[in-house]
Enzyme design. Structure first.
Site, PDB file in Angstrom:
ATOM      1  N   GLU A   1      -0.786  -3.635   5.404  1.00  0.00           N
ATOM      2  CA  GLU A   1       0.146  -4.439   6.202  1.00  0.00           C
ATOM      3  C   GLU A   1       1.561  -3.872   6.209  1.00  0.00           C
ATOM      4  OE1 GLU A   1      -3.210  -7.181   4.938  1.00  0.00           O
ATOM      5  OE2 GLU A   1      -1.931  -5.702   3.913  1.00  0.00           O
TER       6      GLU A   1
ATOM      7  N   PHE B   1      -6.125 -21.070  -1.692  1.00  0.00           N
ATOM      8  CA  PHE B   1      -6.525 -19.660  -1.671  1.00  0.00           C
ATOM      9  C   PHE B   1      -5.727 -18.896  -0.624  1.00  0.00           C
ATOM     10  CE2 PHE B   1      -9.368 -16.328   0.107  1.00  0.00           C
ATOM     11  CZ  PHE B   1      -9.403 -15.507  -1.014  1.00  0.00           C
ATOM     12  N   GLN B   2      -5.121 -17.813  -1.034  1.00  0.00           N
ATOM     13  CA  GLN B   2      -4.286 -16.945  -0.201  1.00  0.00           C
ATOM     14  C   GLN B   2      -3.119 -17.700   0.435  1.00  0.00           C
ATOM     15  OE1 GLN B   2      -6.805 -14.593   2.472  1.00  0.00           O
ATOM     16  NE2 GLN B   2      -6.968 -13.025   0.865  1.00  0.00           N
TER      17      GLN B   2
ATOM     18  N   LYS C   1      -3.480 -22.238   9.803  1.00  0.00           N
ATOM     19  CA  LYS C   1      -4.747 -22.034  10.491  1.00  0.00           C
ATOM     20  C   LYS C   1      -5.109 -23.207  11.390  1.00  0.00           C
ATOM     21  CE  LYS C   1      -9.479 -20.429   9.687  1.00  0.00           C
ATOM     22  NZ  LYS C   1     -10.439 -19.948   8.658  1.00  0.00           N
TER      23      LYS C   1
ATOM     24  N   MET D   1      14.719  14.520  -4.333  1.00  0.00           N
ATOM     25  CA  MET D   1      16.059  13.954  -4.458  1.00  0.00           C
ATOM     26  C   MET D   1      16.284  13.392  -5.851  1.00  0.00           C
ATOM     27  SD  MET D   1      18.844  13.821  -2.778  1.00  0.00           S
ATOM     28  CE  MET D   1      18.577  13.857  -0.999  1.00  0.00           C
TER      29      MET D   1
END
Length: 588
Positions: free
Chosen positions: A54, A116-117, A166, A483
């Site tokens: 993502e 959940f999630q 949802k 760097m």
């Protein structure tokens, strides 16, 4: 409203995206957004690019947005899908990139139950977005989407999150057409005329003027870049650009002094230090540009033009500030200059250019080339010479290769340079290049990378192969986090703590494993052939360019130093600055 006339939240979302002109969505499915993905399956108008992470979806949307001027669009699921976007959202906020990120959320009745999630993504992203929304009513969904795009693209652009439970995308509601949505956010775009007139008068009276311009010019659009070029050439004054502003003014123009700041050119930094009138348009005086703030351009009258009022007087106090869009203000400045028949002080300007040309004669980007080992600067220069006629889009990861690219790749037009400036995000370049290639399928798109940065999002090679996106990855492989190693050498006594990786993949074999093309150059004489083959192949390519591990990126303004205290190269001796608590060094 009759039930048969209503739409599900998922249908409303896709209709709103279509009305906003969205053509591409970068995303990754999951349980909370499956109703949306089901609607995507039923239509052919919106193209979906399935990323492998993502974070990469957001960076790809950034590349798409920066190369087109459009709003990038992201779709991810709840919980870890949403939290994985945070780095990309922060990157977009720091660099003023317009994005709308749609995140899934657990059903409204489960919010706050540690379902959940579940993650409080609106709370998590509040500090790293321009604005965010949690939609709980499907009848408000279309209005919120339209407003989100307006907020993302208006004023100082930035990322906006829309969190969708949802049950909201499954419920039915009414669609509000774009034409019926009146945005509440109305940033100031036209500057105060009296202030603009005063600014032009002061600019005309300058003896040692300097234009200092940044990404705000590019964000304002091609017209702003054309107007900037017109104003600078009309005055005959020198101009420097920030890392984010490269391409806003043609690099080939003799009025351009190069990039300024920590790894900017000697002439740009000294001109900034010694100028008497500084005109800042679309830059925010960030610390990598200013060096030590109390020694930054100490004797100049500072004019600051920016669309974001919160940037005014934030880091450096301006003598005259103008809030508004760069294109509008530049157009008015040119009109006033012509109407009042202003002319530069030719005698003073000639003397100023003589000083600048003396600084230029130092050739601060010089390096000692080799016939035995590939110098990274040489690799960038050969890449530029062999691709410049193709008008390539260049993305970078973050590190030495990024600065060498900014120094040695010369950009003639805007929107062809994509790099992570404010946040300095390793792993940005590959997915950003992916987004650019989606937007410009026929263009040559190159990600100039380091072997450390590229591994942050290397999984997106699979996305490139799946969607037939022929991005070229040009790795300057010096076996170090370059760097980090450079700072450890110059500032921390050569103690190379955890900056060397003993185990790297064979990038040629790795490319083959993904279904891409792998190439390698180990000697200077092999470089041109590898570059030529790389750009000729109509497939994703990883070119592993083995470069000098000890090379440092110069010039450099050390931490705590001013613009006139630069280290120009390894031949310069450095010492700790007397009486300073900083780790900075001065040229002696």
């Amino acid at each position: 409203m009759a039930q048969q006339d209503s739409l599900t939240g998922a249908e409303i979302l896709l209709k709103a995206l279509a009305d906003q002109g969205v053509e591409v969505i970068f995303g990754y499915p999951g349980g909370a957004v499956l109703p949306i993905y089901d609607e995507l399956f039923k239509q052919n108008r919106l193209r979906h690019i399935l990323v492998r992470h993502e974070q990469a979806a957001v960076h790809a949307a950034e590349g798409y947005a920066r190369s087109t001027g459009k709003v990038g669009c992201v779709l991810v699921t709840s919980g870890p899908g949403a939290t994985n976007t945070v780095t990309g959202l922060t990157d977009a906020l720091m660099d003023s990139i317009p994005l709308v990120c749609i995140t899934g959320q657990v059903p409204t009745h489960l919010i706050g139950n540690d379902a959940f999630q579940e993650a409080d993504i609106t709370g998590i992203t509040r500090p790293c977005t321009k604005h965010n929304y949690l939609v709980k009513d499907p009848n408000q969904l279309s209005r919120v989407i339209h407003e989100a795009f307006h907020v993302a693209r208006s004023g100082r652009p930035g990322p906006v999150v829309v969190d969708l439970p949802k049950d909201v995308v499954q419920a039915r509601g009414e669609y509000q057409p774009l034409a019926k949505v009146t945005p509440k956010y109305r940033p100031q775009v036209k500057g105060d005329t009296a202030s603009i007139e005063k600014a032009v008068e002061i600019i005309a009276q300058a003896k040692r003027p300097m234009f200092y311009c940044g990404g705000g010019i590019v964000n304002s659009g091609p017209a702003a870049c054309q107007l900037l070029t017109q104003l600078v050439r009309t005055t005959g004054y020198p101009i420097t650009l920030t890392l984010m502003g490269l391409g806003a003014f043609p690099a080939s123009d003799p009025l351009f002094l190069g990039m300024l700041g920590m790894h900017g050119t000697y002439e740009a930094n000294l001109a900034m230090h010694d100028c008497d009138v500084m005109v800042n348009i679309g830059a925010r005086f960030d610390d990598r540009v200013t060096g030590r703030v109390n020694a930054f351009s100490p004797d100049s009258y500072k004019i600051h033009i920016d669309i974001d009022p919160s940037s005014i007087n934030k880091n450096v106090v301006a003598d005259l500030s103008i809030v508004g869009d760069a294109a509008h203000i530049l157009e008015e400045m040119i009109a006033i200059w012509r109407a009042k028949q202003y002319r530069a002080d030719e005698r003073a300007l000639r003397a100023w250019w003589q000083r600048i040309d003396t600084w230029r004669s130092r050739n601060c980007l010089h390096y000692e080339n080799s016939t035995r080992i590939i110098k990274p600067q040489f690799a960038i220069q050969r890449l530029y010479e062999l691709t410049k006629d193709r008008n390539p889009y260049i993305c970078t990861e973050v590190g030495q290769h990024q600065m060498w690219s900014a120094q040695h790749f010369r950009f003639e037009r805007p929107n062809h340079w994509m790099t992570s400036g404010g946040l300095g995000t390793m792993g940005y370049g590959l997915p950003a290049a992916m987004g650019v290639q989606v937007a410009h399928p026929e263009a040559l798109v190159i990600d100039i990378a380091g072997e450390s940065s590229i591994q942050m999002n290397i999984q997106e090679m699979a996305t490139l192969c799946q969607f037939h996106l022929p991005v070229k990855v040009f790795i300057l492989n010096n076996q170090y986090m370059g760097m980090v190693r450079q700072w450890q050498e110059l500032i921390h006594g050569g103690r190379y703590s955890q900056s060397h990786m003993d185990a790297h993949p064979d990038f040629v074999k790795l490319a083959d494993a993904f279904g891409a093309v792998g190439l390698r150059a180990e000697k200077p004489g092999e470089l041109d052939d590898v570059i030529t083959e790389m750009i000729a192949v109509d497939r994703p390519v990883i070119a592993d360019i083995r470069t000098d591990a000890s090379e440092n990126c110069f010039p450099m303004i050390m931490p705590g130093m001013a613009h006139n205290e630069m280290v120009l190269g390894p031949e310069d001796r450095c010492m700790e600055k007397p009486g300073s608590e900083d780790d900075g060094m001065v040229l002696v």
